[in-house]
Design an enzyme around this catalytic site. Structure first.
Site, mmCIF file in Angstrom:
data_model
loop_
_atom_site.group_PDB
_atom_site.id
_atom_site.type_symbol
_atom_site.label_atom_id
_atom_site.label_comp_id
_atom_site.label_asym_id
_atom_site.label_seq_id
_atom_site.Cartn_x
_atom_site.Cartn_y
_atom_site.Cartn_z
ATOM 1 N N LEU A 159 51.658 31.210 39.716
ATOM 2 C CA LEU A 159 52.283 31.353 41.035
ATOM 3 C C LEU A 159 53.807 31.417 40.906
ATOM 4 C CD1 LEU A 159 49.958 28.752 42.753
ATOM 5 C CD2 LEU A 159 50.025 31.210 43.283
ATOM 6 N N HIS B 95 42.673 21.438 35.272
ATOM 7 C CA HIS B 95 42.903 22.130 34.006
ATOM 8 C C HIS B 95 42.009 21.522 32.924
ATOM 9 C CE1 HIS B 95 45.051 24.477 31.020
ATOM 10 N NE2 HIS B 95 45.067 23.392 30.267
ATOM 11 N N MET C 167 43.275 31.708 38.216
ATOM 12 C CA MET C 167 43.881 32.062 36.934
ATOM 13 C C MET C 167 45.121 32.949 37.096
ATOM 14 S SD MET C 167 41.820 30.249 35.283
ATOM 15 C CE MET C 167 41.876 30.542 33.543
ATOM 16 N N ASN D 161 45.997 21.329 40.793
ATOM 17 C CA ASN D 161 45.281 22.218 39.871
ATOM 18 C C ASN D 161 44.355 21.392 38.990
ATOM 19 O OD1 ASN D 161 44.720 24.639 38.322
ATOM 20 N ND2 ASN D 161 46.138 23.883 36.760
ATOM 21 N N GLY E 220 33.478 29.640 40.270
ATOM 22 C CA GLY E 220 33.539 28.764 41.443
ATOM 23 C C GLY E 220 32.626 27.549 41.380
ATOM 24 N N SER E 221 32.306 27.090 40.185
ATOM 25 C CA SER E 221 31.453 25.892 40.118
ATOM 26 C C SER E 221 32.204 24.661 40.641
ATOM 27 C CB SER E 221 30.924 25.660 38.702
ATOM 28 O OG SER E 221 31.967 25.343 37.825
ATOM 29 N N ASN E 222 33.504 24.612 40.434
ATOM 30 C CA ASN E 222 34.275 23.496 41.010
ATOM 31 C C ASN E 222 34.349 23.600 42.528
ATOM 32 O OD1 ASN E 222 35.476 21.587 38.926
ATOM 33 N ND2 ASN E 222 35.792 23.596 37.994
HETATM 34 C C1 GAR Z 1 37.521 25.271 35.093
HETATM 35 O O1 GAR Z 1 37.109 24.769 33.853
HETATM 36 C C2 GAR Z 1 38.981 24.985 35.307
HETATM 37 O O2 GAR Z 1 39.411 23.778 34.760
HETATM 38 C C3 GAR Z 1 39.624 26.150 34.614
HETATM 39 O O3 GAR Z 1 38.817 27.249 34.918
HETATM 40 C C4 GAR Z 1 37.480 26.809 35.082
HETATM 41 C C5 GAR Z 1 36.941 27.383 36.373
HETATM 42 O O4 GAR Z 1 35.560 27.169 36.497
HETATM 43 N N1 GAR Z 1 40.979 26.338 35.024
HETATM 44 C C6 GAR Z 1 41.940 26.741 34.224
HETATM 45 O O5 GAR Z 1 41.755 27.026 33.063
HETATM 46 C C7 GAR Z 1 43.305 26.845 34.872
HETATM 47 N N2 GAR Z 1 44.326 26.886 33.897
HETATM 48 P P1 GAR Z 1 34.839 27.428 37.872
HETATM 49 O O6 GAR Z 1 35.295 28.798 38.388
HETATM 50 O O7 GAR Z 1 33.365 27.426 37.541
HETATM 51 O O8 GAR Z 1 35.213 26.318 38.817
#
Ligand code: GAR
Length: 193
Positions: free
Chosen positions: A93, A109, A90, A107, A12-14
């Site tokens: 859907l 990516h 991840m 999304n 969940g850093s994003n």
């Molecule tokens: C992020 O790097 C995002 O781009 C990726 O998962 C990570 C989640 O990081 N998403 C995918 O690979 C989707 N196909 P986070 O949980 O720290 O935000």
């Protein structure tokens, strides 16, 4: 008020970057709900400590993908968000879910799509000796990582850079770009044509 739902599966850093941007009014909107399919996701702790409404919908408790997506859809509809952000969500859907919220789901990516849809993007970049890597924010449609691209950010891969180092730099880029894109949705400057 522009209402945002954030779907996560992990760290969940994003999500944290979005929370910060809302708190600083960089995003003129509010995260109304955070939903995780993974009960262990640290992002849920982040949501709780910021007093954001949150919910775990554990996909393992559902027999089919359709059942899980129905529960997800029902929860999201309670808040009727303007935008659904998949921030490290991840799960693939189902078409019914996507169609229901079409043009409202984005999304993030970790690759320069159309290169490297799916998993293990950093590993692929290193294994293939790519000199460029990056991130893509795109609308979600029924093709995996295949919807219309909204924004991309690029970095140069350093000589002998490890997967972990690359991943860290990609994350930093994501944390800058995702709030920027969401803020544009909130102020109406991005919409699907
Ligand atoms: C992020 O790097 C995002 O781009 C990726 O998962 C990570 C989640 O990081 N998403 C995918 O690979 C989707 N196909 P986070 O949980 O720290 O935000």
């Amino acid at each position: 008020m522009f209402k945002i739902a954030v779907l996560i599966s992990g760290n969940g850093s994003n999500l944290e970057a979005l929370i910060d941007a809302c708190n600083k009014n960089i995003i003129k909107g509010k995260i109304d709900i955070v939903i995780s399919n993974n009960p262990e996701a640290y992002g849920i702790v982040r949501a709780r400590s910021s007093n954001i409404n949150n919910k775990i919908i554990d996909n393992k408790e559902f027999e089919t993908r359709e059942d899980f997506d129905l529960a997800l859809s029902q929860e999201i509809q309670k808040t009727n968000p303007d935008l659904i952000v998949l921030a490290g969500f991840m799960r693939i859907l189902t078409p019914v879910f996507i169609e229901h919220f079409i043009d409202k789901i984005i999304n993030i990516h970790p690759s320069l799509l159309p290169k490297y849809p799916g998993l293990n993007t950093h590993k692929s970049v290193i294994e293939n000796g790519d000199t460029k890597h990056g991130i893509t924010i795109h609308f979600v449609n029924q093709i995996l990582d295949g919807g219309k691209i909204i924004a991309q950010g690029e970095i140069s891969v350093k000589k002998n850079e490890t997967e972990e180092e690359l991943k860290k730099r990609i994350h930093s880029l994501e944390h800058i770009m995702l709030p920027k894109v969401v803020s544009k949705f909130a102020d109406g400057s991005i919409h699907k044509d």
